[in-house]
Write a protein that holds these residues in place. Structure first.
Motif, short mmCIF file in Angstrom:
data_model
loop_
_atom_site.label_atom_id
_atom_site.label_comp_id
_atom_site.label_asym_id
_atom_site.label_seq_id
_atom_site.Cartn_x
_atom_site.Cartn_y
_atom_site.Cartn_z
N VAL A 85 0.85 -1.18 0.00
CA VAL A 85 0.00 0.00 0.00
C VAL A 85 0.89 1.23 0.00
O VAL A 85 1.97 1.23 0.58
CB VAL A 85 -0.91 0.01 1.25
N GLY A 86 0.43 2.29 -0.63
CA GLY A 86 1.17 3.55 -0.61
C GLY A 86 0.24 4.72 -0.80
O GLY A 86 -0.97 4.56 -0.98
N SER A 87 0.83 5.91 -0.74
CA SER A 87 0.05 7.13 -0.94
C SER A 87 0.95 8.21 -1.52
O SER A 87 2.17 8.16 -1.40
CB SER A 87 -0.57 7.61 0.37
N PHE A 88 0.31 9.17 -2.16
CA PHE A 88 0.99 10.38 -2.63
C PHE A 88 0.37 11.55 -1.89
O PHE A 88 -0.85 11.72 -1.98
CB PHE A 88 0.80 10.60 -4.13
N PRO A 89 1.10 12.36 -1.13
CA PRO A 89 2.47 12.12 -0.70
C PRO A 89 2.53 10.98 0.32
O PRO A 89 1.50 10.63 0.92
CB PRO A 89 2.88 13.45 -0.06
N PRO A 90 3.72 10.43 0.53
CA PRO A 90 3.83 9.25 1.40
C PRO A 90 3.68 9.55 2.90
O PRO A 90 3.49 8.63 3.68
CB PRO A 90 5.23 8.72 1.09
N ALA A 151 -3.85 3.56 6.83
CA ALA A 151 -3.54 2.58 7.88
C ALA A 151 -4.47 1.37 7.79
O ALA A 151 -4.03 0.22 7.90
CB ALA A 151 -3.63 3.23 9.25
N ALA A 152 -5.77 1.61 7.58
CA ALA A 152 -6.73 0.51 7.48
C ALA A 152 -6.44 -0.35 6.25
O ALA A 152 -6.50 -1.59 6.32
CB ALA A 152 -8.16 1.06 7.42
N LEU A 153 -6.11 0.29 5.14
CA LEU A 153 -5.78 -0.46 3.93
C LEU A 153 -4.50 -1.26 4.12
O LEU A 153 -4.41 -2.41 3.69
CB LEU A 153 -5.66 0.50 2.73
N THR A 154 -3.51 -0.67 4.78
CA THR A 154 -2.26 -1.37 5.05
C THR A 154 -2.52 -2.62 5.89
O THR A 154 -1.99 -3.70 5.58
CB THR A 154 -1.26 -0.43 5.76
N ASP A 155 -3.35 -2.51 6.92
CA ASP A 155 -3.69 -3.67 7.74
C ASP A 155 -4.46 -4.72 6.93
O ASP A 155 -4.14 -5.91 6.99
CB ASP A 155 -4.54 -3.25 8.94
N ALA A 156 -5.44 -4.27 6.17
CA ALA A 156 -6.28 -5.20 5.41
C ALA A 156 -5.50 -5.91 4.31
O ALA A 156 -5.81 -7.04 3.95
CB ALA A 156 -7.47 -4.47 4.81
N ALA A 157 -4.47 -5.24 3.79
CA ALA A 157 -3.72 -5.79 2.66
C ALA A 157 -2.38 -6.39 3.08
O ALA A 157 -1.52 -6.65 2.24
CB ALA A 157 -3.50 -4.70 1.62
N ALA A 158 -2.21 -6.64 4.39
CA ALA A 158 -0.91 -7.12 4.89
C ALA A 158 -0.46 -8.40 4.19
O ALA A 158 0.73 -8.56 3.90
CB ALA A 158 -0.99 -7.33 6.40
N ASP A 159 -1.36 -9.30 3.93
CA ASP A 159 -1.00 -10.57 3.28
C ASP A 159 -1.42 -10.61 1.82
O ASP A 159 -1.47 -11.68 1.21
CB ASP A 159 -1.66 -11.74 4.03
N LEU A 160 -1.72 -9.47 1.28
CA LEU A 160 -2.21 -9.37 -0.09
C LEU A 160 -1.14 -9.74 -1.11
O LEU A 160 0.01 -9.31 -1.01
CB LEU A 160 -2.66 -7.93 -0.36
N ALA A 161 -1.50 -10.56 -2.06
CA ALA A 161 -0.66 -10.87 -3.21
C ALA A 161 -1.62 -11.31 -4.32
O ALA A 161 -1.95 -12.48 -4.44
CB ALA A 161 0.36 -11.95 -2.90
N ILE A 162 -2.08 -10.34 -5.11
CA ILE A 162 -3.06 -10.60 -6.16
C ILE A 162 -2.35 -10.56 -7.50
O ILE A 162 -1.76 -9.55 -7.86
CB ILE A 162 -4.18 -9.55 -6.13
N GLU A 163 -2.44 -11.66 -8.24
CA GLU A 163 -1.86 -11.69 -9.58
C GLU A 163 -2.92 -11.33 -10.61
O GLU A 163 -4.09 -11.65 -10.44
CB GLU A 163 -1.29 -13.07 -9.89
N SER A 164 -2.46 -10.65 -11.66
CA SER A 164 -3.36 -10.31 -12.76
C SER A 164 -2.60 -10.39 -14.07
O SER A 164 -1.52 -9.81 -14.19
CB SER A 164 -3.91 -8.89 -12.60
#
Length: 192
Positions: A85-90, A151-164
């Motif tokens: 997860v990231g943001s602009f600005p960080p 912060a919520a997205l970072t927690d929710a996506a902690a184990d995220l690995a989606i291939e496309s």
């Protein structure tokens, strides 16, 4: 104000990848306070933008579609992995909240560079900003809820690995006004 279509070139996520991202976003949205949160993008049009062109005279759309087709023809299908997860600005209050791309970045960078070269040959200005592969999920525009959403997205996506799989380039028109932007396909070209 111009009536010229607002155009950009992107690669779409697969339906399975879109569904996986939507599941995470919906969990986060369910916990947000009403009315003061971030503006989430439409989940039915998830894509990675390679080049934003902005308002473009209709007379140039055919040339633009031809340039997109040329770049796609010289490319090849590949796979990306959405992770992080990231943001602009960080730091501070973010304007844009996104998911990171961890594999397939070099292929995306190559497509963006070839597209920039081809568009320059056809008379468009070169992109001034360096390409940064990311999947925009929300616009925060500096609202207070922005850091909490990151912060919520970072927690929710902690184990995220989606291939496309990435198998085509699309010239999209962005339709704005009356809610979230809608993306209408103007031209598509398969990679390879």
């Amino acid at each position: 104000m111009t009536d010229d279509p607002r155009l950009f070139v992107a690669v779409p996520l697969s339906p399975d990848a879109t569904a996986a991202v939507a599941e995470i976003v919906e969990r986060i949205r369910a916990g947000e306070p009403e009315g003061r949160g971030v503006r989430w993008v439409r989940l039915d049009g998830l894509h990675l933008t390679l080049r934003f062109l902005g308002p473009t005279p209709e007379a140039r759309v055919a040339d633009l579609a031809a340039a997109v087709a040329d770049v796609a023809r010289d490319g090849h299908p590949f796979t990306i992995t959405v992770r992080g997860v990231g943001s602009f600005p960080p730091t501070g209050r973010p304007r844009t909240i996104w998911l990171d791309i961890r594999s397939g970045v070099e292929s995306l960078e190559g497509l963006a560079a070839r597209l920039d070269d081809r568009l320059a040959d056809a008379g468009w200005e070169r992109e001034r900003r360096p390409f940064r592969a990311h999947l925009t999920l929300a616009r925060a525009d500096g609202v207070r809820a922005g850091p909490a959403t990151v912060a919520a997205l970072t927690d929710a996506a902690a184990d995220l690995a989606i291939e496309s799989p990435i198998d085509r380039l699309i010239l999209f028109e962005s339709i704005t006004g009356a809610g979230r932007a809608r993306y209408v396909e103007r031209a598509a070209a398969p990679l390879g």
